[in-house]
Design a protein around this motif. Structure first.
Motif, short mmCIF file in Angstrom:
data_model
loop_
_atom_site.label_atom_id
_atom_site.label_comp_id
_atom_site.label_asym_id
_atom_site.label_seq_id
_atom_site.Cartn_x
_atom_site.Cartn_y
_atom_site.Cartn_z
N GLU A 254 6.92 17.23 19.43
CA GLU A 254 7.34 17.68 18.10
C GLU A 254 6.79 16.73 17.03
OE1 GLU A 254 11.50 18.39 17.69
OE2 GLU A 254 11.63 19.64 19.47
N PRO A 255 5.48 16.67 16.88
CA PRO A 255 4.87 15.69 15.96
C PRO A 255 5.27 15.87 14.50
CG PRO A 255 3.25 17.31 16.70
CD PRO A 255 4.47 17.52 17.54
N ASP A 256 5.72 17.05 14.14
CA ASP A 256 6.13 17.29 12.75
C ASP A 256 7.64 17.16 12.55
OD1 ASP A 256 3.49 17.83 11.96
OD2 ASP A 256 3.66 19.91 12.65
N GLY A 257 8.36 16.80 13.60
CA GLY A 257 9.80 16.70 13.50
C GLY A 257 10.24 15.41 12.80
N VAL A 258 11.52 15.37 12.45
CA VAL A 258 12.07 14.23 11.71
C VAL A 258 11.95 12.95 12.51
CG1 VAL A 258 14.19 13.25 10.76
CG2 VAL A 258 13.66 15.67 10.38
N HIS A 259 12.28 13.00 13.80
CA HIS A 259 12.26 11.79 14.61
C HIS A 259 10.83 11.27 14.79
CE1 HIS A 259 16.29 13.28 15.52
NE2 HIS A 259 16.59 12.03 15.79
N ALA A 260 9.88 12.18 15.02
CA ALA A 260 8.49 11.77 15.16
C ALA A 260 8.01 11.07 13.89
CB ALA A 260 7.62 12.98 15.47
N LYS A 261 8.42 11.59 12.74
CA LYS A 261 8.00 10.96 11.48
C LYS A 261 8.58 9.56 11.34
CE LYS A 261 7.24 15.30 9.00
NZ LYS A 261 7.69 16.20 7.93
N HIS A 262 9.80 9.35 11.83
CA HIS A 262 10.38 8.01 11.83
C HIS A 262 9.51 7.05 12.65
CE1 HIS A 262 14.25 8.20 9.76
NE2 HIS A 262 14.47 9.40 10.30
N TYR A 263 9.18 7.46 13.87
CA TYR A 263 8.41 6.60 14.77
C TYR A 263 7.01 6.31 14.21
CZ TYR A 263 11.86 7.02 18.54
OH TYR A 263 12.99 6.96 19.30
N VAL A 264 6.35 7.35 13.69
CA VAL A 264 5.00 7.15 13.15
C VAL A 264 5.05 6.23 11.93
CG1 VAL A 264 3.03 8.30 12.07
CG2 VAL A 264 4.14 9.34 14.06
#
Length: 289
Positions: A254-264
């Protein structure tokens, strides 16, 4: 004990470690450690998704699972099988989602108990660092076991660490152990790249109500108190747990998800600190001999 011995609080062998320069790892430009003072704070899941965050930034990334007694990166990445041998003493890491992965979990049965003493642990970590064909990596993420023992000191000695990231939950009991981890890296002169607060709150998927199950803001307060970077918070989400158990890490699926954005976002901040030399370095230790 005389007065000079009382003033010198750092053991001689630890001082030697702190001033020694570890040799580079062939093909690896930067090495960072992800650590925690205690288990159960989500350090391995954080390491996995941070590695994927670096890869999402276009960096050539690898991850080394240095938790000999409880390896989990092979499960988190959904990888099976054994590394291919390249020559008499070199192994080829497995790869998924664009990240090269090495773990003792590839080499032993899943239900095997690693009943090893310290020297064997040190030897295994050293071999996985230096006898793996990492090739050309921009960054190698090392997932350390909890605590401040042989594995952590081996990394300080054997790898040219660009810095360490500390993972904690907001609870006081977790922060107590996080402080020990910070103190350990400071004693061996490893820069602190920052502190992450994991499981900072839970958002109900039905009503969207946010509940700080383990408290909230403890890691931020600790980072501010110690003057180290606060890298942000990762909310508790059962989807992360579910996909991790299935070997489908959230940043990859889920690269566009909220959690992915946190990690990136955290990966970007860490990478900027590494390449600009802005990592928080501890003040020089004054030891009277």
């Amino acid at each position: 004990m005389d007065r000079e011995q009382q003033v010198s609080a750092t053991p001689p062998d630890l001082k030697a470690r702190a001033t020694s320069k570890a040799a580079g790892i062939p093909g690896v430009k930067h090495v960072i450690a992800v650590a925690s003072g205690k288990g159960g704070v989500g350090k391995s899941t954080t390491s996995c998704n941070l590695a994927l965050g670096f890869a999402a930034l276009g960096l050539k990334t690898g991850i080394l699972d240095a938790d000999i007694y409880g390896p989990s990166q092979q499960k988190l990445f959904g990888l099976r099988g054994k590394p291919r041998q390249l020559g008499p003493r070199m192994l080829e890491p497995l790869e998924r989602f664009g990240v090269k992965v090495m773990s003792i979990g590839f080499l032993v049965e899943e239900d095997s108990a690693m009943i090893w003493r310290g020297p064997m642990v040190i030897s295994a970590i050293t071999q996985m660092l230096r006898e793996v064909a990492w090739d050309d990596l921009d960054i190698l993420v090392v997932d350390l076991p909890p605590g401040t023992g042989d594995a952590q000191l081996t990394m300080a000695q054997q790898a040219p660490l660009a810095g360490a990231i500390i993972v904690s939950t907001p609870q006081d009991i977790a922060l107590i152990d996080a402080r020990r981890g910070i103190a350990m890296f400071q004693k061996v002169s490893i820069p602190i790249l920052g502190l992450i607060e994991n499981m900072s709150s839970f958002c109900c998927p039905t009503c969207n109500h946010v509940t700080p199950i383990f408290g909230h803001g403890g890691a931020r307060t600790e980072a501010e108190r110690r003057g180290i970077p606060y890298l942000g918070e990762i909310p508790l989400d059962m989807q992360i747990r579910k996909t991790s158990d299935e070997g489908r890490p959230i940043v990859a699926i889920e690269p566009d998800g909220v959690h992915a954005k946190h990690y990136v976002s955290i990966a970007r901040e860490v990478w900027t600190a590494i390449v600009t030399g802005a990592a928080h370095r501890p003040p020089p230790r004054i030891v009277i001999e």
